[in-house]
Design a protein around this motif. Structure first.
Motif, PDB file in Angstrom:
ATOM      1  N   PHE A   1       0.806  -1.219   0.000  1.00 51.90           N
ATOM      2  CA  PHE A   1       0.000   0.000   0.000  1.00 51.90           C
ATOM      3  C   PHE A   1       0.838   1.269   0.000  1.00 51.90           C
ATOM      4  O   PHE A   1       0.338   2.338  -0.323  1.00 51.90           O
ATOM      5  CB  PHE A   1      -0.979   0.002   1.180  1.00 51.90           C
ATOM      6  N   ASN A   2       2.125   1.163   0.357  1.00 59.08           N
ATOM      7  CA  ASN A   2       2.990   2.336   0.261  1.00 59.08           C
ATOM      8  C   ASN A   2       3.132   2.781  -1.190  1.00 59.08           C
ATOM      9  O   ASN A   2       3.268   3.970  -1.470  1.00 59.08           O
ATOM     10  CB  ASN A   2       4.367   2.044   0.866  1.00 59.08           C
ATOM     11  N   GLU A   3       3.094   1.810  -2.108  1.00 62.60           N
ATOM     12  CA  GLU A   3       3.123   2.153  -3.532  1.00 62.60           C
ATOM     13  C   GLU A   3       1.767   2.683  -3.990  1.00 62.60           C
ATOM     14  O   GLU A   3       1.682   3.699  -4.657  1.00 62.60           O
ATOM     15  CB  GLU A   3       3.487   0.931  -4.369  1.00 62.60           C
ATOM     16  N   THR A   4       0.707   1.997  -3.624  1.00 61.45           N
ATOM     17  CA  THR A   4      -0.606   2.350  -4.165  1.00 61.45           C
ATOM     18  C   THR A   4      -1.171   3.635  -3.576  1.00 61.45           C
ATOM     19  O   THR A   4      -1.788   4.419  -4.282  1.00 61.45           O
ATOM     20  CB  THR A   4      -1.617   1.213  -3.961  1.00 61.45           C
ATOM     21  N   LEU A   5      -0.969   3.841  -2.271  1.00 63.45           N
ATOM     22  CA  LEU A   5      -1.579   4.989  -1.588  1.00 63.45           C
ATOM     23  C   LEU A   5      -0.571   5.909  -0.914  1.00 63.45           C
ATOM     24  O   LEU A   5      -0.886   7.067  -0.646  1.00 63.45           O
ATOM     25  CB  LEU A   5      -2.570   4.490  -0.522  1.00 63.45           C
ATOM     26  N   GLY A   6       0.595   5.389  -0.578  1.00 59.88           N
ATOM     27  CA  GLY A   6       1.556   6.156   0.191  1.00 59.88           C
ATOM     28  C   GLY A   6       1.437   5.919   1.682  1.00 59.88           C
ATOM     29  O   GLY A   6       2.158   6.499   2.478  1.00 59.88           O
TER      30      GLY A   6
ATOM     31  N   ARG B   1      -8.196   1.514 -10.846  1.00 65.50           N
ATOM     32  CA  ARG B   1      -8.592   2.410  -9.757  1.00 65.50           C
ATOM     33  C   ARG B   1      -9.814   3.242 -10.142  1.00 65.50           C
ATOM     34  O   ARG B   1     -10.671   3.520  -9.299  1.00 65.50           O
ATOM     35  CB  ARG B   1      -7.428   3.305  -9.355  1.00 65.50           C
ATOM     36  N   LEU B   2      -9.937   3.623 -11.402  1.00 61.23           N
ATOM     37  CA  LEU B   2     -11.130   4.360 -11.838  1.00 61.23           C
ATOM     38  C   LEU B   2     -12.366   3.458 -11.818  1.00 61.23           C
ATOM     39  O   LEU B   2     -13.464   3.908 -11.486  1.00 61.23           O
ATOM     40  CB  LEU B   2     -10.905   4.967 -13.226  1.00 61.23           C
ATOM     41  N   ILE B   3     -12.195   2.188 -12.155  1.00 63.29           N
ATOM     42  CA  ILE B   3     -13.288   1.215 -12.035  1.00 63.29           C
ATOM     43  C   ILE B   3     -13.712   1.118 -10.568  1.00 63.29           C
ATOM     44  O   ILE B   3     -14.907   1.134 -10.247  1.00 63.29           O
ATOM     45  CB  ILE B   3     -12.857  -0.161 -12.587  1.00 63.29           C
ATOM     46  N   GLY B   4     -12.729   1.037  -9.671  1.00 61.84           N
ATOM     47  CA  GLY B   4     -13.027   1.007  -8.241  1.00 61.84           C
ATOM     48  C   GLY B   4     -13.750   2.258  -7.790  1.00 61.84           C
ATOM     49  O   GLY B   4     -14.657   2.196  -6.944  1.00 61.84           O
TER      50      GLY B   4
ATOM     51  N   ILE C   1      -9.465   7.462  -6.064  1.00 66.55           N
ATOM     52  CA  ILE C   1      -9.034   8.616  -6.861  1.00 66.55           C
ATOM     53  C   ILE C   1      -7.572   8.948  -6.550  1.00 66.55           C
ATOM     54  O   ILE C   1      -6.801   9.314  -7.434  1.00 66.55           O
ATOM     55  CB  ILE C   1      -9.987   9.824  -6.679  1.00 66.55           C
ATOM     56  N   LEU C   2      -7.171   8.781  -5.287  1.00 66.05           N
ATOM     57  CA  LEU C   2      -5.762   8.981  -4.912  1.00 66.05           C
ATOM     58  C   LEU C   2      -4.877   7.964  -5.636  1.00 66.05           C
ATOM     59  O   LEU C   2      -3.850   8.328  -6.220  1.00 66.05           O
ATOM     60  CB  LEU C   2      -5.597   8.841  -3.398  1.00 66.05           C
ATOM     61  N   ALA C   3      -5.260   6.700  -5.614  1.00 67.23           N
ATOM     62  CA  ALA C   3      -4.455   5.661  -6.259  1.00 67.23           C
ATOM     63  C   ALA C   3      -4.428   5.840  -7.773  1.00 67.23           C
ATOM     64  O   ALA C   3      -3.391   5.630  -8.413  1.00 67.23           O
ATOM     65  CB  ALA C   3      -4.971   4.276  -5.885  1.00 67.23           C
ATOM     66  N   ALA C   4      -5.555   6.246  -8.372  1.00 64.45           N
ATOM     67  CA  ALA C   4      -5.579   6.500  -9.818  1.00 64.45           C
ATOM     68  C   ALA C   4      -4.591   7.603 -10.174  1.00 64.45           C
ATOM     69  O   ALA C   4      -3.853   7.504 -11.166  1.00 64.45           O
ATOM     70  CB  ALA C   4      -6.992   6.873 -10.264  1.00 64.45           C
ATOM     71  N   GLU C   5      -4.551   8.635  -9.364  1.00 62.23           N
ATOM     72  CA  GLU C   5      -3.602   9.730  -9.583  1.00 62.23           C
ATOM     73  C   GLU C   5      -2.162   9.222  -9.463  1.00 62.23           C
ATOM     74  O   GLU C   5      -1.313   9.513 -10.312  1.00 62.23           O
ATOM     75  CB  GLU C   5      -3.862  10.843  -8.575  1.00 62.23           C
ATOM     76  N   ARG C   6      -1.890   8.432  -8.437  1.00 56.51           N
ATOM     77  CA  ARG C   6      -0.536   7.911  -8.219  1.00 56.51           C
ATOM     78  C   ARG C   6      -0.096   6.985  -9.351  1.00 56.51           C
ATOM     79  O   ARG C   6       1.090   6.873  -9.648  1.00 56.51           O
ATOM     80  CB  ARG C   6      -0.450   7.183  -6.880  1.00 56.51           C
TER      81      ARG C   6
END
Length: 199
Positions: free
Chosen positions: A24-29, A68-71, A88-93
């Motif tokens: 999750f550090n990669e996906t969300l920080g 992530r946009l599907i989610g 939306i945060l993960a899609a941006e990342r």
């Protein structure tokens, strides 16, 4: 302001969960409070992280950003503000285009989305509806753009967020500052707020 039904545990509570949660550090920080709460039963936390990694892996055309946009679309249909901000945060990342992030609620007409993406997002909306709204036109459109393996990936994302939407909305999971920032940046114009997830 409401408190979560069960409070999250410290990130270092369980070494096996902590090791897997580095994902999750990669996906969300950060490791989300949902996973930290699942640690009350470590087998649930570890199984969930393994499922999340398998479902969200990038195997080709169903990109990490699109997943992530599907989610996000699934979570919006379910009404889960916690998951809306996280997706939306993960899609941006993962590099979703700024125009897509800004216009995700208008995906069906906005020119930043292509026909294949619209088909996947329409399927997400229909599959996340109660009662389920997947019908022949939705599936025929989906099959015009995606093969069987890709459809399995897409439905895997929708199903994963079905679990997460119920978990986080029922638990009242407290939303993290990074997710709030992303929600405020991209979603406030569409009526998003942290709601019951405010800490």
């Amino acid at each position: 302001m409401s408190l979560p039904l069960v409070s999250p545990l410290s990130p270092d509570t369980n070494k096996d969960v902590a090791e897997l949660a580095k994902f999750f550090n990669e996906t969300l920080g950060f490791c989300p409070n949902s996973v930290l709460t699942m640690q009350h039963r470590p087998a649930i936390a570890t199984a969930f992280i393994q499922l999340n990694k398998a479902v969200m892996a990038n195997r080709g055309r169903v990109t990490s950003a699109l997943k992530r946009l599907i989610g996000y679309v699934s979570s919006t249909k379910a009404g889960c503000q916690y998951c809306q901000a996280h997706t939306i945060l993960a899609a941006e990342r993962y590099g979703a285009e700024d125009e897509q992030l800004a216009n995700i609620c208008q995906y069906s007409t906005h020119p930043s989305f292509n026909d294949a993406e619209r088909a996947a997002l329409d399927f997400a909306l229909a599959a996340s509806s109660i009662p389920n709204a997947v019908n022949i036109p939705v599936t025929e459109n989906l099959r015009q753009h995606w093969d069987d393996g890709e459809i399995v990936e897409i439905l895997g994302v929708i199903s994963l967020f079905g679990y997460l939407n119920r978990w986080n909305d029922s638990m009242g999971t407290s939303i993290e500052p990074g997710a709030i920032k992303a929600g405020e940046k991209h979603l406030t114009k569409n009526g998003w707020s942290p709601g019951k997830h405010s800490s």
